[in-house]
Design a protein around this motif. Structure first.
Motif, PDB file in Angstrom:
ATOM      1  N   ALA A 331     -50.725 -34.012 -19.219  1.00 38.62           N
ATOM      2  CA  ALA A 331     -49.499 -34.542 -19.758  1.00 38.62           C
ATOM      3  C   ALA A 331     -48.246 -34.555 -18.948  1.00 38.62           C
ATOM      4  O   ALA A 331     -47.585 -35.441 -18.847  1.00 38.62           O
ATOM      5  CB  ALA A 331     -49.422 -34.230 -21.274  1.00 38.62           C
ATOM      6  N   MET A 332     -47.981 -33.405 -18.401  1.00 37.32           N
ATOM      7  CA  MET A 332     -46.755 -33.177 -17.597  1.00 37.32           C
ATOM      8  C   MET A 332     -47.029 -34.034 -16.066  1.00 37.32           C
ATOM      9  O   MET A 332     -45.884 -34.487 -15.844  1.00 37.32           O
ATOM     10  CB  MET A 332     -46.680 -31.727 -17.146  1.00 37.32           C
ATOM     11  N   ALA A 333     -48.215 -34.138 -15.765  1.00 37.45           N
ATOM     12  CA  ALA A 333     -48.319 -35.106 -14.610  1.00 37.45           C
ATOM     13  C   ALA A 333     -48.016 -36.346 -14.594  1.00 37.45           C
ATOM     14  O   ALA A 333     -47.650 -37.078 -13.992  1.00 37.45           O
ATOM     15  CB  ALA A 333     -49.808 -34.615 -13.960  1.00 37.45           C
ATOM     16  N   ALA A 334     -48.684 -36.739 -16.051  1.00 32.23           N
ATOM     17  CA  ALA A 334     -48.518 -38.137 -16.240  1.00 32.23           C
ATOM     18  C   ALA A 334     -46.957 -38.604 -16.441  1.00 32.23           C
ATOM     19  O   ALA A 334     -46.456 -39.585 -16.081  1.00 32.23           O
ATOM     20  CB  ALA A 334     -49.078 -38.522 -17.782  1.00 32.23           C
ATOM     21  N   ARG A 335     -46.211 -37.777 -17.281  1.00 29.99           N
ATOM     22  CA  ARG A 335     -44.644 -37.537 -17.267  1.00 29.99           C
ATOM     23  C   ARG A 335     -43.945 -37.786 -15.809  1.00 29.99           C
ATOM     24  O   ARG A 335     -43.166 -38.613 -15.380  1.00 29.99           O
ATOM     25  CB  ARG A 335     -44.295 -36.577 -18.070  1.00 29.99           C
ATOM     26  N   LEU A 336     -44.454 -36.952 -15.017  1.00 27.38           N
ATOM     27  CA  LEU A 336     -43.895 -36.981 -13.658  1.00 27.38           C
ATOM     28  C   LEU A 336     -44.199 -38.144 -12.923  1.00 27.38           C
ATOM     29  O   LEU A 336     -43.316 -38.879 -12.275  1.00 27.38           O
ATOM     30  CB  LEU A 336     -44.457 -35.940 -12.925  1.00 27.38           C
ATOM     31  N   ARG A 337     -45.477 -38.809 -12.915  1.00 26.41           N
ATOM     32  CA  ARG A 337     -45.861 -40.007 -12.209  1.00 26.41           C
ATOM     33  C   ARG A 337     -45.014 -41.204 -12.920  1.00 26.41           C
ATOM     34  O   ARG A 337     -44.515 -42.037 -12.267  1.00 26.41           O
ATOM     35  CB  ARG A 337     -47.300 -40.172 -12.411  1.00 26.41           C
ATOM     36  N   ASP A 338     -44.909 -41.203 -14.138  1.00 33.58           N
ATOM     37  CA  ASP A 338     -44.032 -42.274 -15.157  1.00 33.58           C
ATOM     38  C   ASP A 338     -42.627 -42.442 -14.415  1.00 33.58           C
ATOM     39  O   ASP A 338     -42.079 -43.332 -14.162  1.00 33.58           O
ATOM     40  CB  ASP A 338     -44.256 -42.301 -16.478  1.00 33.58           C
ATOM     41  N   GLY A 339     -41.982 -41.060 -14.366  1.00 37.56           N
ATOM     42  CA  GLY A 339     -40.630 -40.787 -13.818  1.00 37.56           C
ATOM     43  C   GLY A 339     -40.590 -41.519 -12.334  1.00 37.56           C
ATOM     44  O   GLY A 339     -39.517 -42.232 -12.211  1.00 37.56           O
ATOM     45  N   PHE A 340     -41.512 -40.982 -11.403  1.00 37.11           N
ATOM     46  CA  PHE A 340     -41.485 -41.574 -10.244  1.00 37.11           C
ATOM     47  C   PHE A 340     -41.565 -43.017 -10.305  1.00 37.11           C
ATOM     48  O   PHE A 340     -40.887 -43.633  -9.322  1.00 37.11           O
ATOM     49  CB  PHE A 340     -42.492 -40.648  -9.336  1.00 37.11           C
ATOM     50  N   ASN A 341     -42.439 -43.572 -10.803  1.00 42.14           N
ATOM     51  CA  ASN A 341     -42.691 -45.172 -10.839  1.00 42.14           C
ATOM     52  C   ASN A 341     -41.478 -45.689 -11.549  1.00 42.14           C
ATOM     53  O   ASN A 341     -41.087 -46.827 -10.781  1.00 42.14           O
ATOM     54  CB  ASN A 341     -43.904 -45.512 -11.561  1.00 42.14           C
ATOM     55  N   GLY A 342     -40.591 -45.133 -12.411  1.00 39.58           N
ATOM     56  CA  GLY A 342     -39.492 -45.613 -12.820  1.00 39.58           C
ATOM     57  C   GLY A 342     -38.247 -45.596 -11.764  1.00 39.58           C
ATOM     58  O   GLY A 342     -37.735 -46.734 -11.650  1.00 39.58           O
ATOM     59  N   VAL A 343     -38.447 -44.568 -10.952  1.00 39.61           N
ATOM     60  CA  VAL A 343     -37.550 -44.483  -9.745  1.00 39.61           C
ATOM     61  C   VAL A 343     -37.786 -45.479  -8.983  1.00 39.61           C
ATOM     62  O   VAL A 343     -36.902 -46.370  -8.564  1.00 39.61           O
ATOM     63  CB  VAL A 343     -37.694 -43.296  -9.132  1.00 39.61           C
ATOM     64  N   PHE A 344     -38.952 -46.073  -8.628  1.00 41.66           N
ATOM     65  CA  PHE A 344     -39.368 -46.792  -7.573  1.00 41.66           C
ATOM     66  C   PHE A 344     -39.064 -48.245  -7.958  1.00 41.66           C
ATOM     67  O   PHE A 344     -38.538 -48.983  -7.347  1.00 41.66           O
ATOM     68  CB  PHE A 344     -41.019 -46.942  -7.217  1.00 41.66           C
ATOM     69  N   ALA A 345     -39.085 -48.417  -9.387  1.00 36.98           N
ATOM     70  CA  ALA A 345     -38.791 -49.748  -9.795  1.00 36.98           C
ATOM     71  C   ALA A 345     -37.421 -50.186  -9.986  1.00 36.98           C
ATOM     72  O   ALA A 345     -36.606 -50.933  -9.581  1.00 36.98           O
ATOM     73  CB  ALA A 345     -39.311 -49.795 -11.395  1.00 36.98           C
ATOM     74  N   ARG A 346     -36.342 -49.054 -10.091  1.00 36.49           N
ATOM     75  CA  ARG A 346     -34.929 -49.194 -10.387  1.00 36.49           C
ATOM     76  C   ARG A 346     -34.584 -49.293  -9.024  1.00 36.49           C
ATOM     77  O   ARG A 346     -33.611 -50.083  -8.571  1.00 36.49           O
ATOM     78  CB  ARG A 346     -34.425 -47.726 -10.764  1.00 36.49           C
ATOM     79  N   HIS A 347     -35.243 -48.852  -7.801  1.00 32.20           N
ATOM     80  CA  HIS A 347     -34.653 -49.069  -6.387  1.00 32.20           C
ATOM     81  C   HIS A 347     -35.360 -50.304  -5.783  1.00 32.20           C
ATOM     82  O   HIS A 347     -35.132 -50.496  -4.642  1.00 32.20           O
ATOM     83  CB  HIS A 347     -34.964 -47.802  -5.834  1.00 32.20           C
TER      84      HIS A 347
END
Length: 437
Positions: A331-347
């Motif tokens: 679950a923590m890895a999924a949260r981390l991946r989602d967070g990183f993908n959100g960063v990629f989308a914002r940039h």
């Protein structure tokens, strides 16, 4: 009064280290310019260097510390054993209990032989497989990693059929066949080359899943091994007890002939294990005699099943057998991946964070890694490697490699979110500096 940080500590230790250790590091991946980072304390998912700086740890001891650094129950078990009997070089009850746990958890484990490390486990697996099959050559998958030794190093660097090191005899490379993770092609190779007796597979795909295996690959390679009478070895040094209490094989319902284990399976302590079907593993038994040899397959090792390691490993097996730790880490890895993908989308970056179980991998060449080979996925521009690694370390986040990391029991939503914020800042800096576009 505020205590001043020793800001020259890491540089000073690097100077001292390079005078006595090649490059100043005991593992080539620990080398860093202008200096290495020297750590003195770790607890849970955090660690501190000699200068007092704190880091959120997504390396977790090269994926060995799924329970976190200095887990209190493991520490107590090891300390108690240290006082009682640290090591005598004899048989002891704890090795039996530890082996019983592995046999309960891993579908392929009918017998267990302990080793000194994961690399030693893969060395032993190949020796046993060769003895059983009577054939010397081994087929391994492009980019998969099975330890640093000569026997399986050829093909570890994606896209090559040569060893990524000097000192490996050509005779060793001649016994190694490197194949892509394509069942049809592997079937052709096995049918044509009857000298191949063993198939080695990193059960997650190359580099603990950074290069995912095609759907159905493990099931397919099992069928090929059965149909063409080859020994199938799963390298579960990282996946074992991380993907599930019984590793990737239990999750997928695919039973190899032999399995190599270390890291979590040894309680995060130094050691390893080879487990497998009794028919093959009994070749290690002094009760067996073949071709005038007893045991038919020789294996030694001063610190095999060391009592202190066994004590910690048994307690780890007890904790990890329920699957609750793995579920949290996932679950923590999924949260981390989602967070990183959100960063990629914002940039606005064509990049992706992906992974199975409690892993997170980054790819900066597009929105998906589907259909890409190992050489493509693992090729990262040097400037990006350095910029990402240095930027994250500067902000107190440590990855397992420049584009991959793992999670464990001590990671919390707050720690994950803190790491995502640091990652966001690093990505912004890399865009500003023209490293990413």
């Amino acid at each position: 009064m505020t205590q001043l940080r020793d800001t020259a500590g890491n540089a000073n230790w690097t100077t001292r280290a390079r005078a006595v250790i090649p490059g100043g590091a005991s593992h080539e991946f620990r080398y860093r310019q202008p200096h290495a980072i020297y750590f003195t304390r770790a607890k849970g998912a955090e660690k501190w260097d000699v200068e007092g700086k704190r880091y959120i740890d997504f390396k977790l001891g090269a994926a060995s510390q799924i329970l976190g650094h200095a887990h209190p129950e493991i520490a107590v078990a090891v300390a108690r054993q240290m006082h009682q009997m640290p090591y005598t070089g004899d048989c002891h009850p704890l090795e039996v209990e530890w082996a019983e746990w592995l046999c309960r958890l891993f579908p392929s484990a009918e017998r267990v032989r302990f080793t000194g490390s994961g690399s030693e486990a893969t060395m032993l697996a190949l020796r046993v497989a060769r003895a059983h099959s009577g054939r010397e050559k081994v087929l391994r998958i492009d980019g998969h990693f099975h330890g640093w030794h000569d026997l399986l190093l050829t093909g570890a660097k994606p896209g090559t059929d040569t060893p990524p090191s000097l000192g490996v005899p050509q005779a060793m490379s001649d016994l190694t066949v490197v194949a892509p993770p394509e069942l049809a092609r592997i079937g052709e190779i096995l049918a044509q080359d009857t000298g191949i007796g063993t198939i080695f597979v990193e059960a997650s795909g190359a580099n603990y899943g950074s290069v995912p295996l095609p759907d159905g690959f493990l099931q397919g390679i099992r069928r090929l091994a059965d149909d063409l009478d080859r020994v199938l070895v799963f390298d579960e040094v990282i996946t074992g007890l991380r993907w599930s209490p019984g590793g990737r094989q239990a999750l997928d319902g695919v039973v190899p002939d032999l399995t190599t284990l270390a890291k979590i399976a040894t309680g995060g302590l130094p050691g390893g294990a080879l487990v497998g079907k009794a028919e093959l593993m009994e070749l290690l038994s002094p009760l067996e005699v073949r071709d005038g040899l007893t045991p038919p397959v020789s294996h030694k090792g001063t610190f095999n099943a060391a009592p202190m390691v066994a004590a910690g490993a048994i307690r780890a097996m007890e904790i990890l057998s329920t699957g609750e730790v793995q579920a949290h880490a996932d679950a923590m890895a999924a949260r981390l991946r989602d967070g990183f993908n959100g960063v990629f989308a914002r940039h606005g970056l064509a990049a992706t964070a992906y992974g199975n179980s409690s892993t997170c991998h980054l790819y900066f060449g597009g929105p998906s890694v589907t259909g890409l080979d190992a050489a493509t996925i693992r090729k990262v521009p040097p400037g990006l490697v350095k910029g990402l690694k240095d930027g994250l370390l500067e902000r107190g986040v440590d990855f397992m490699s420049h584009t991959s990391c793992v999670t464990g029991l001590p990671h919390t939503p707050d720690l994950v979110d803190e790491a995502v914020a640091a990652f966001d800042a690093v990505i912004g800096d890399l865009i500003r500096d023209g490293v990413l576009a």
